[in-house]
Motif scaffolding. Structure first.
Motif, PDB file in Angstrom:
ATOM      1  N   LEU A 603       3.475   1.047   7.040  1.00  0.00           N
ATOM      2  CA  LEU A 603       3.618   0.625   5.655  1.00  0.00           C
ATOM      3  C   LEU A 603       4.386  -0.681   5.488  1.00  0.00           C
ATOM      4  O   LEU A 603       4.643  -1.107   4.365  1.00  0.00           O
ATOM      5  CB  LEU A 603       4.296   1.726   4.839  1.00  0.00           C
ATOM      6  N   SER A 604       4.756  -1.319   6.582  1.00  0.00           N
ATOM      7  CA  SER A 604       5.507  -2.572   6.471  1.00  0.00           C
ATOM      8  C   SER A 604       4.610  -3.672   5.924  1.00  0.00           C
ATOM      9  O   SER A 604       3.377  -3.636   6.046  1.00  0.00           O
ATOM     10  CB  SER A 604       6.061  -2.986   7.836  1.00  0.00           C
ATOM     11  N   GLU A 605       5.226  -4.669   5.310  1.00  0.00           N
ATOM     12  CA  GLU A 605       4.467  -5.783   4.743  1.00  0.00           C
ATOM     13  C   GLU A 605       3.706  -6.546   5.815  1.00  0.00           C
ATOM     14  O   GLU A 605       2.661  -7.151   5.546  1.00  0.00           O
ATOM     15  CB  GLU A 605       5.410  -6.719   3.991  1.00  0.00           C
ATOM     16  N   ASP A 609      -3.734  -3.910   6.177  1.00  0.00           N
ATOM     17  CA  ASP A 609      -4.327  -2.730   5.563  1.00  0.00           C
ATOM     18  C   ASP A 609      -5.509  -2.260   6.406  1.00  0.00           C
ATOM     19  O   ASP A 609      -6.238  -3.069   6.986  1.00  0.00           O
ATOM     20  CB  ASP A 609      -4.772  -3.065   4.139  1.00  0.00           C
ATOM     21  N   SER A 641      -4.328   1.400  -5.158  1.00  0.00           N
ATOM     22  CA  SER A 641      -3.247   0.640  -4.544  1.00  0.00           C
ATOM     23  C   SER A 641      -3.610  -0.827  -4.455  1.00  0.00           C
ATOM     24  O   SER A 641      -4.745  -1.179  -4.096  1.00  0.00           O
ATOM     25  CB  SER A 641      -2.955   1.185  -3.142  1.00  0.00           C
ATOM     26  N   LEU A 642      -2.656  -1.693  -4.807  1.00  0.00           N
ATOM     27  CA  LEU A 642      -2.848  -3.128  -4.618  1.00  0.00           C
ATOM     28  C   LEU A 642      -2.452  -3.546  -3.207  1.00  0.00           C
ATOM     29  O   LEU A 642      -2.973  -4.520  -2.674  1.00  0.00           O
ATOM     30  CB  LEU A 642      -2.008  -3.910  -5.633  1.00  0.00           C
ATOM     31  N   ARG A 643      -1.536  -2.805  -2.613  1.00  0.00           N
ATOM     32  CA  ARG A 643      -1.017  -3.176  -1.299  1.00  0.00           C
ATOM     33  C   ARG A 643      -1.920  -2.684  -0.172  1.00  0.00           C
ATOM     34  O   ARG A 643      -2.224  -3.414   0.762  1.00  0.00           O
ATOM     35  CB  ARG A 643       0.397  -2.606  -1.098  1.00  0.00           C
ATOM     36  N   ARG A 644      -2.333  -1.410  -0.243  1.00  0.00           N
ATOM     37  CA  ARG A 644      -3.058  -0.788   0.867  1.00  0.00           C
ATOM     38  C   ARG A 644      -4.224   0.054   0.349  1.00  0.00           C
ATOM     39  O   ARG A 644      -4.250   1.284   0.551  1.00  0.00           O
ATOM     40  CB  ARG A 644      -2.105   0.077   1.701  1.00  0.00           C
ATOM     41  N   HIS A 669      -5.689   1.153 -10.729  1.00  0.00           N
ATOM     42  CA  HIS A 669      -4.456   0.366 -10.869  1.00  0.00           C
ATOM     43  C   HIS A 669      -4.794  -0.904 -11.640  1.00  0.00           C
ATOM     44  O   HIS A 669      -5.695  -1.646 -11.263  1.00  0.00           O
ATOM     45  CB  HIS A 669      -3.910   0.019  -9.485  1.00  0.00           C
ATOM     46  N   SER A 673       2.986  -4.030 -11.975  1.00  0.00           N
ATOM     47  CA  SER A 673       3.963  -3.192 -11.277  1.00  0.00           C
ATOM     48  C   SER A 673       5.326  -3.835 -11.365  1.00  0.00           C
ATOM     49  O   SER A 673       5.455  -5.030 -11.597  1.00  0.00           O
ATOM     50  CB  SER A 673       3.581  -3.000  -9.801  1.00  0.00           C
ATOM     51  N   THR A 675       8.793  -5.324  -9.974  1.00  0.00           N
ATOM     52  CA  THR A 675       9.086  -6.159  -8.819  1.00  0.00           C
ATOM     53  C   THR A 675      10.461  -5.839  -8.287  1.00  0.00           C
ATOM     54  O   THR A 675      11.353  -5.438  -9.014  1.00  0.00           O
ATOM     55  CB  THR A 675       9.037  -7.646  -9.201  1.00  0.00           C
ATOM     56  N   ASP A 715       0.485   6.128  -0.866  1.00  0.00           N
ATOM     57  CA  ASP A 715       1.015   5.743   0.443  1.00  0.00           C
ATOM     58  C   ASP A 715       2.465   6.167   0.631  1.00  0.00           C
ATOM     59  O   ASP A 715       2.846   6.705   1.662  1.00  0.00           O
ATOM     60  CB  ASP A 715       0.838   4.242   0.705  1.00  0.00           C
TER      61      ASP A 715
END
Length: 747
Positions: A603-605, A609, A641-644, A669, A673, A675, A715
């Motif tokens: 899950l790290s930046e 993905d 999810s926007l990230r993953r 989504h 969100s 920040t 996640d």
């Protein structure tokens, strides 16, 4: 109140006073107790010369004896009660018990004994108490500050600041409430002695404590309370005054710094291959250690995880942290003191002030981020023993935990200015909860910031909340940058300690600026301690299996944050059962010893993905298989999810296939969100209008899947508001019970 001239100037014999001090010490500590030379020098300075003193001496040296003996002697001469500012409830309890042994009447005012406050204040007014112990937070309680403190300052016979390193933001345990003493000291009548004590202060901290307490040169009134650090070479901060010199000036500070060696401690470091090896070694070796002790962990989750495994292996241990209920903490401390448990597995919440003279050992399951904090914690062991092993088991997760604590330091200038502007524009006091809706900071960071601003005069705590004073406040960016560098240097010093090949005690004493530091002859590097570096293969396999058992409960949100109406979100009070989620599950916390590191990596930046790794799918299935459902879900859907998006969708799809659940797709989504590390109010605001049910999903929940229990997949869970808001949408659309499920859980 008029204070009499120093006793010595009235002709009292100092030798006779020393005999009285010796007798008082034996009443306190037993018939074999002998007054140390520096104990007498401090008592003499307080009782005879009415001076201010700073005592930096190792844990177990007898600092509390100084102020209890001084109290008895001052009270016998007609002085008012001693006021002790003490940071921890455990410390207060031990101090009250110690005072009673010496016939000293003591009581405390703190957050756990509200029902006793009126009676205690009445005892103070009638002169029936010799000692009043206060938490530093009490100094800025509006009622106490305005109604009780002035009278207390007027009648005080001695002011004591225990664990005084907490005053300094250069120290390892800075607490802004301690700096409120800056305003208390000027209220004391001339000639009232002041004593500050600590076991963990290097020269930088000594200088800062001295400046804040007004023990040295007065601070520059034009500077912020967080201005440049004082010069350690300033007058009054060097060696103690020459006793053969002419009579002491009462406005000079007596600084007594002794050797910080602890002759009983045997320091050792054992670097093992994995967390499973560390657990196995600990379970295998714990029974061989004499007496009972403390096993420190870096996180609350770690305390519970280690304690749970050790109990599985038959050891009598209990978990202890700042989140433990007060009654449980008291019971656990009593069990350790009376050797009813082998160890408490504790966070740093079990630290300053816990007094068990025969504590047999201290083990660290993970390295603290400061050698100074480490020295203080190991100082709990072996106070009245010939030998006490102190063993550090560093872990691969240590740096990630250090980085997290470093990341939540004092807020940036924009957030500080925003808070001052919001308070300045407010027609009246604003509560912390109300401010939380306007400033994107966690509750803890917001409160710390307000306390610092309060001490510096920019805001003031009043009934109903906080108000701006209008006084200018300068954000000292250079000082905060230096503080950051100090913290980084402390971490490097800890890493150096782990790799050390020379004497460990000498290294710790050098870090604390002890000029008498020398090789101890007792540590693993000096040859006085030999540690078994292995554990049976079967024990390691057992520990590995335990760590691989996934599953952490996600407790649902029960209450909406206060003052949400000011953010345009019209909710308040308890979350209605018909709108709320059920208790959920996560595979692991980010800080867990087993899956924690793997989940952090996925899950790290920096991690791309993609589909969920097979091992995390398997762990998820294990969690679902052991879940004690009220009603088993019949459908699964996931949070957009926007990230993953690939990870979350794949996880939901595979759980749908394996569990034979209808896959209802995603909650959309909308791209909004919160920040950064926002607080509950800010995160809820960002989530509130951030999600939408696609028409097809709404139709399914209102039709063929109406009333169906659903598994809601995401996640990770941070504040819990995303899952809360989405669950509310699903319940309103017709879903039955909503069971949140995530891979990770922060905290």
């Amino acid at each position: 109140m008029t204070v009499s001239a120093p006793v010595a100037r009235q002709g009292e014999d100092r030798a006779q006073l020393r005999e009285q001090a010796q007798a008082r010490l034996r009443a306190l500590a037993g018939p074999a107790a002998e007054l140390r030379e520096d104990q007498w020098r401090a008592i003499e300075a307080l009782v005879v010369d009415r001076r201010r003193a700073l005592v930096v001496q190792r844990t177990g040296w007898g600092k509390s004896a100084v102020y209890f003996v001084a109290t008895a002697l001052l009270r016998a001469r007609g002085a008012g009660p001693t006021v002790i500012i003490s940071p921890l409830l455990a410390l207060m309890r031990n101090q009250i018990a110690a005072a009673e042994h010496a016939g000293i009447r003591a009581a405390t005012i703190n957050s756990t004994n509200l029902e006793d406050w009126a009676a205690t204040y009445a005892q103070v007014r009638r002169g029936e108490l010799d000692v009043l112990l206060l938490s530093p937070e009490r100094l800025n309680n509006p009622d106490f500050r305005d109604q009780v403190l002035p009278r207390l300052a007027e009648t005080c016979g001695l002011l004591v600041v225990d664990e005084a390193h907490c005053i300094s933001d250069w120290g390892h345990d800075f607490r802004p409430d301690f700096r409120r003493l800056r305003t208390l000291l000027p209220q004391l009548p001339d000639g009232i002695p002041v004593l500050a004590t600590t076991a963990t202060a290097n020269s930088r901290v000594v200088a800062d404590v001295t400046e804040v307490l007004g023990l040295g040169s007065p601070p520059d009134p034009s500077s912020s309370g967080l201005g440049s650090p004082p010069d350690p070479s300033a007058p009054g901060l060097g060696s103690p005054p020459d006793p053969s010199a002419p009579g002491p000036r009462t406005d000079e500070v007596l600084v007594l710094r002794g050797s910080l060696d602890r002759e009983s401690l045997q320091l050792g470091v054992l670097s093992l291959a994995s967390s499973a090896h560390r657990l196995a070694w600990l379970a295998d070796q714990l029974g061989t250690l004499a007496g009972s002790g403390i096993i420190y962990t870096l996180t609350v989750a770690g305390a519970h995880e280690v304690a749970g495994y050790l109990r599985e292996r038959g050891h009598s241990v209990a978990a202890y942290s700042g989140q433990t209920e007060q009654a449980e903490r008291l019971a656990a401390e009593d069990d350790l003191i009376n050797n009813r448990v082998k160890a408490l597995v504790a966070t740093s919440a079990l630290g300053m002030g816990f007094d068990k003279p025969d504590l047999g050992f201290v083990i660290h399951f993970g390295a603290p981020n400061s050698v100074i904090a480490y020295y203080q914690q190991v100082g709990r062991a072996g106070r009245r023993l010939d030998r006490a092993p102190v063993i550090l088991l560093p872990g691969p997760e240590d740096q990630a935990i250090w980085d997290y604590f470093t990341s939540v330091g004092f807020p940036g200038p924009g957030q500080v200015r925003q808070a001052l502007e919001v308070l300045g524009d407010s027609p009246g006091p604003m509560s912390t909860a109300a401010l939380e809706t306007r400033i994107e900071l966690s509750r803890a960071r917001l409160e710390t910031m307000l306390k610092v601003l309060d001490v510096d005069g920019a805001v003031r705590r009043v009934k109903g909340g906080w108000v701006a004073t209008g006084q200018p406040w300068h954000y000292d960016a250079e000082r905060y940058a230096r503080l950051h560098e100090v913290r980084r240097a402390e971490q490097q010093a800890m890493r150096d300690y782990l790799r050390l090949t020379s004497c460990r005690m000498r290294y710790l004493r050098t870090q604390l600026d002890d000029p008498a530091a020398e090789d101890c002859g007792r540590c693993d590097n000096c040859g006085g301690l030999t540690l078994s570096a292995g554990a049976p293969a079967a024990a390691v396999a057992d520990a590995e299996a335990s760590l691989r058992r996934p599953g952490v409960v996600l407790e649902p949100r029960r209450q909406w944050p206060a003052a949400m109406g000011s953010l345009g979100v019209q909710v308040r009070g308890k979350i209605a059962p018909a709108e709320s989620a059920e208790p959920g599950r996560a595979v692991a916390r980010f800080t867990d010893l087993g899956y924690g590191s793997r989940i952090r990596a996925v899950l790290s930046e920096a991690s791309p993905d993609g589909p969920a790794p097979p091992e995390l799918i398997a762990a998820s299935v294990d969690v679902l298989a052991s879940w004690d459902w009220h009603t088993r879900p019949s459908a699964v859907l996931h949070v957009g999810s926007l990230r993953r998006p690939l990870l979350v969708a794949d996880l939901a799809a595979q759980l749908s296939r394996i569990g034979r659940l209808a896959d209802l797709g995603a909650v959309e989504h909308l791209g909004r969100s919160a920040t950064g590390r926002s607080n509950s109010a800010q995160r809820l605001k960002a989530c509130w209008d951030g999600y939408r049910l696609p028409d097809r999903l709404g139709e399914q929940l209102a039709g063929e899947h109406r009333g169906a229990p659903v598994l809601l997949v995401d996640d990770f869970c941070d504040t819990g508001w995303t899952l809360t808001v989405v669950a509310r949408l699903l319940r309103a659309a017709g879903a039955g019970a909503v069971y949140p499920f995530t891979l990770g859980l922060t905290g």
